[in-house]
Design a protein around this motif. Sequence first.
Motif, PDB file in Angstrom:
ATOM      1  N   MET A 277      51.046  33.362 -80.405  1.00 30.17           N
ATOM      2  CA  MET A 277      50.390  33.311 -79.107  1.00 30.17           C
ATOM      3  C   MET A 277      51.402  33.202 -77.974  1.00 30.17           C
ATOM      4  O   MET A 277      51.068  33.408 -76.832  1.00 30.17           O
ATOM      5  N   SER A 278      52.658  32.863 -78.284  1.00 28.25           N
ATOM      6  CA  SER A 278      53.640  32.646 -77.243  1.00 28.25           C
ATOM      7  C   SER A 278      53.899  33.909 -76.438  1.00 28.25           C
ATOM      8  O   SER A 278      54.256  33.845 -75.266  1.00 28.25           O
ATOM      9  N   ALA A 279      53.694  35.091 -77.041  1.00 35.63           N
ATOM     10  CA  ALA A 279      53.952  36.348 -76.343  1.00 35.63           C
ATOM     11  C   ALA A 279      52.729  36.860 -75.598  1.00 35.63           C
ATOM     12  O   ALA A 279      52.810  37.871 -74.907  1.00 35.63           O
ATOM     13  N   ALA A 280      51.593  36.179 -75.740  1.00 34.52           N
ATOM     14  CA  ALA A 280      50.349  36.649 -75.140  1.00 34.52           C
ATOM     15  C   ALA A 280      50.390  36.502 -73.622  1.00 34.52           C
ATOM     16  O   ALA A 280      50.916  35.529 -73.078  1.00 34.52           O
ATOM     17  N   VAL A 281      49.824  37.511 -72.954  1.00 39.43           N
ATOM     18  CA  VAL A 281      49.785  37.526 -71.491  1.00 39.43           C
ATOM     19  C   VAL A 281      48.346  37.781 -71.046  1.00 39.43           C
ATOM     20  O   VAL A 281      47.632  38.592 -71.640  1.00 39.43           O
ATOM     21  N   VAL A 282      47.926  37.058 -70.002  1.00 39.33           N
ATOM     22  CA  VAL A 282      46.646  37.368 -69.366  1.00 39.33           C
ATOM     23  C   VAL A 282      46.933  38.358 -68.241  1.00 39.33           C
ATOM     24  O   VAL A 282      47.627  38.028 -67.275  1.00 39.33           O
ATOM     25  N   PHE A 283      46.413  39.572 -68.394  1.00 39.10           N
ATOM     26  CA  PHE A 283      46.592  40.613 -67.387  1.00 39.10           C
ATOM     27  C   PHE A 283      45.386  40.560 -66.452  1.00 39.10           C
ATOM     28  O   PHE A 283      44.250  40.773 -66.888  1.00 39.10           O
ATOM     29  N   ILE A 284      45.633  40.289 -65.187  1.00 38.75           N
ATOM     30  CA  ILE A 284      44.557  40.156 -64.202  1.00 38.75           C
ATOM     31  C   ILE A 284      44.566  41.382 -63.298  1.00 38.75           C
ATOM     32  O   ILE A 284      45.576  41.683 -62.653  1.00 38.75           O
ATOM     33  N   VAL A 285      43.437  42.095 -63.285  1.00 35.33           N
ATOM     34  CA  VAL A 285      43.328  43.301 -62.460  1.00 35.33           C
ATOM     35  C   VAL A 285      42.174  43.111 -61.486  1.00 35.33           C
ATOM     36  O   VAL A 285      41.004  43.108 -61.882  1.00 35.33           O
ATOM     37  N   ASP A 286      42.504  42.926 -60.202  1.00 35.36           N
ATOM     38  CA  ASP A 286      41.490  42.694 -59.175  1.00 35.36           C
ATOM     39  C   ASP A 286      42.079  43.133 -57.846  1.00 35.36           C
ATOM     40  O   ASP A 286      43.246  42.838 -57.548  1.00 35.36           O
ATOM     41  N   ASP A 287      41.282  43.837 -57.053  1.00 34.65           N
ATOM     42  CA  ASP A 287      41.815  44.326 -55.772  1.00 34.65           C
ATOM     43  C   ASP A 287      41.749  43.275 -54.667  1.00 34.65           C
ATOM     44  O   ASP A 287      42.164  43.530 -53.531  1.00 34.65           O
ATOM     45  N   ASP A 288      41.246  42.081 -54.987  1.00 38.42           N
ATOM     46  CA  ASP A 288      41.202  40.976 -54.025  1.00 38.42           C
ATOM     47  C   ASP A 288      42.432  40.091 -54.247  1.00 38.42           C
ATOM     48  O   ASP A 288      42.539  39.396 -55.259  1.00 38.42           O
TER      49      ASP A 288
ATOM     50  N   VAL B  20      50.248  42.385 -75.921  1.00 40.54           N
ATOM     51  CA  VAL B  20      49.489  41.334 -76.588  1.00 40.54           C
ATOM     52  C   VAL B  20      48.928  40.400 -75.518  1.00 40.54           C
ATOM     53  O   VAL B  20      49.674  39.918 -74.666  1.00 40.54           O
ATOM     54  N   GLY B  21      47.627  40.143 -75.570  1.00 37.76           N
ATOM     55  CA  GLY B  21      47.043  39.232 -74.593  1.00 37.76           C
ATOM     56  C   GLY B  21      45.582  39.524 -74.360  1.00 37.76           C
ATOM     57  O   GLY B  21      44.845  39.865 -75.281  1.00 37.76           O
ATOM     58  N   CYS B  22      45.172  39.378 -73.101  1.00 35.45           N
ATOM     59  CA  CYS B  22      43.776  39.570 -72.718  1.00 35.45           C
ATOM     60  C   CYS B  22      43.748  40.194 -71.333  1.00 35.45           C
ATOM     61  O   CYS B  22      44.587  39.874 -70.482  1.00 35.45           O
ATOM     62  N   LEU B  23      42.799  41.080 -71.106  1.00 34.98           N
ATOM     63  CA  LEU B  23      42.654  41.739 -69.814  1.00 34.98           C
ATOM     64  C   LEU B  23      41.462  41.149 -69.071  1.00 34.98           C
ATOM     65  O   LEU B  23      40.328  41.214 -69.544  1.00 34.98           O
TER      66      LEU B  23
ATOM     67  N   ASP C  14      42.599  33.918 -78.968  1.00 36.05           N
ATOM     68  CA  ASP C  14      42.531  33.490 -80.374  1.00 36.05           C
ATOM     69  C   ASP C  14      41.934  34.599 -81.239  1.00 36.05           C
ATOM     70  O   ASP C  14      42.415  34.877 -82.341  1.00 36.05           O
ATOM     71  N   TRP C  15      40.875  35.213 -80.733  1.00 36.92           N
ATOM     72  CA  TRP C  15      40.221  36.309 -81.461  1.00 36.92           C
ATOM     73  C   TRP C  15      41.198  37.465 -81.675  1.00 36.92           C
ATOM     74  O   TRP C  15      41.288  38.025 -82.773  1.00 36.92           O
ATOM     75  N   ALA C  16      41.939  37.811 -80.620  1.00 36.96           N
ATOM     76  CA  ALA C  16      42.892  38.922 -80.720  1.00 36.96           C
ATOM     77  C   ALA C  16      43.986  38.609 -81.735  1.00 36.96           C
ATOM     78  O   ALA C  16      44.426  39.487 -82.479  1.00 36.96           O
ATOM     79  N   GLU C  17      44.425  37.345 -81.771  1.00 36.76           N
ATOM     80  CA  GLU C  17      45.447  36.944 -82.737  1.00 36.76           C
ATOM     81  C   GLU C  17      44.928  37.093 -84.159  1.00 36.76           C
ATOM     82  O   GLU C  17      45.637  37.587 -85.043  1.00 36.76           O
ATOM     83  N   ARG C  18      43.684  36.704 -84.397  1.00 33.77           N
ATOM     84  CA  ARG C  18      43.090  36.862 -85.735  1.00 33.77           C
ATOM     85  C   ARG C  18      42.972  38.338 -86.103  1.00 33.77           C
ATOM     86  O   ARG C  18      43.194  38.716 -87.267  1.00 33.77           O
ATOM     87  N   GLN C  19      42.641  39.173 -85.130  1.00 30.97           N
ATOM     88  CA  GLN C  19      42.540  40.606 -85.392  1.00 30.97           C
ATOM     89  C   GLN C  19      43.891  41.190 -85.786  1.00 30.97           C
ATOM     90  O   GLN C  19      43.994  42.006 -86.697  1.00 30.97           O
ATOM     91  N   ARG C  20      44.944  40.760 -85.088  1.00 31.32           N
ATOM     92  CA  ARG C  20      46.291  41.251 -85.413  1.00 31.32           C
ATOM     93  C   ARG C  20      46.716  40.792 -86.803  1.00 31.32           C
ATOM     94  O   ARG C  20      47.315  41.554 -87.565  1.00 31.32           O
ATOM     95  N   GLU C  21      46.404  39.537 -87.127  1.00 34.14           N
ATOM     96  CA  GLU C  21      46.758  39.018 -88.450  1.00 34.14           C
ATOM     97  C   GLU C  21      46.030  39.782 -89.549  1.00 34.14           C
ATOM     98  O   GLU C  21      46.614  40.109 -90.586  1.00 34.14           O
TER      99      GLU C  21
ATOM    100  N   ARG D 158      47.993  26.218 -66.774  1.00 31.59           N
ATOM    101  CA  ARG D 158      47.603  25.890 -68.153  1.00 31.59           C
ATOM    102  C   ARG D 158      48.634  26.371 -69.163  1.00 31.59           C
ATOM    103  O   ARG D 158      48.386  26.347 -70.362  1.00 31.59           O
ATOM    104  N   GLY D 159      49.774  26.823 -68.654  1.00 30.87           N
ATOM    105  CA  GLY D 159      50.836  27.252 -69.554  1.00 30.87           C
ATOM    106  C   GLY D 159      50.639  28.628 -70.153  1.00 30.87           C
ATOM    107  O   GLY D 159      51.236  28.950 -71.190  1.00 30.87           O
ATOM    108  N   VAL D 160      49.807  29.471 -69.512  1.00 30.09           N
ATOM    109  CA  VAL D 160      49.539  30.817 -70.017  1.00 30.09           C
ATOM    110  C   VAL D 160      50.261  31.838 -69.136  1.00 30.09           C
ATOM    111  O   VAL D 160      50.159  31.789 -67.906  1.00 30.09           O
ATOM    112  N   ALA D 161      51.002  32.745 -69.761  1.00 26.03           N
ATOM    113  CA  ALA D 161      51.720  33.784 -69.015  1.00 26.03           C
ATOM    114  C   ALA D 161      50.728  34.736 -68.350  1.00 26.03           C
ATOM    115  O   ALA D 161      49.683  35.069 -68.921  1.00 26.03           O
ATOM    116  N   VAL D 162      51.062  35.182 -67.146  1.00 26.22           N
ATOM    117  CA  VAL D 162      50.157  36.000 -66.346  1.00 26.22           C
ATOM    118  C   VAL D 162      50.914  37.168 -65.721  1.00 26.22           C
ATOM    119  O   VAL D 162      52.066  37.031 -65.318  1.00 26.22           O
TER     120      VAL D 162
END
Length: 204
Positions: free
Chosen positions: A1-12, A48-51, A120-127, A26-30
């Motif tokens: 999970m250390s390499a996971a990034v939350v990618f935020i896409v918003d025009d605001d 790796v992460g979440c959009l 967490d779900w994405a990590e399980r999918q990769r595993e 919260r210690g999450v890369a963005v």
Amino acid sequence: MSAAVVFIVDDDEAIRDALGYLFQSRGVAVETFGSAQAFLDRWRPEDVGCLLLDVRMEPMTGLELFDRLGEAGSSLPVIFLTGHADVPMAVAAMKKGARDFVEKPFNDNDLVDRVIGALDWAERQRESAAAAASIAARLESLTLRERQVMDRVLVGKLNKVIADELGITMRTVEVHRSRLFDKMGVKTAVELAGLLLTTGREPR
């Protein structure tokens, strides 16, 4: 999970800044993007992460970006940020594979919990994908004779019966059985059956 990034896409910009601060606190890369195209230009299949994706953007909407990523084979879980009027669109996107949607204005803790759940779900999918690839590689390493022995072992046939069916000696069956167990990383027929069931393969 250390390499996971939350990618935020918003025009605001204000929302991007607020969300960026929220997850960083919260210690999450963005990484943040002001348009769908900007993210698409940056996106790599190995990300790796979440959009976290706003529905209404111009000129490319969040839904259009979602479709483009799906066509490109992206494995990133997608959570849509929606206004009340956008909920039907977000629900339709979930039917096409989006992970979740959150209505604006959102509760910070609830949003973080949903994103962490998606990571967490994405990590399980990769595993699971890595395990399946490993099993497939091990199966590929088997010789034709080892596969023939394996198929018979999996349905519970004794070495003597296998030897008779294949026209070989019991000793040869034992050798092939030992080698296929070694290659598959198991010690018993039960372990072998359990391993293959995880890939959807059933005894023939």
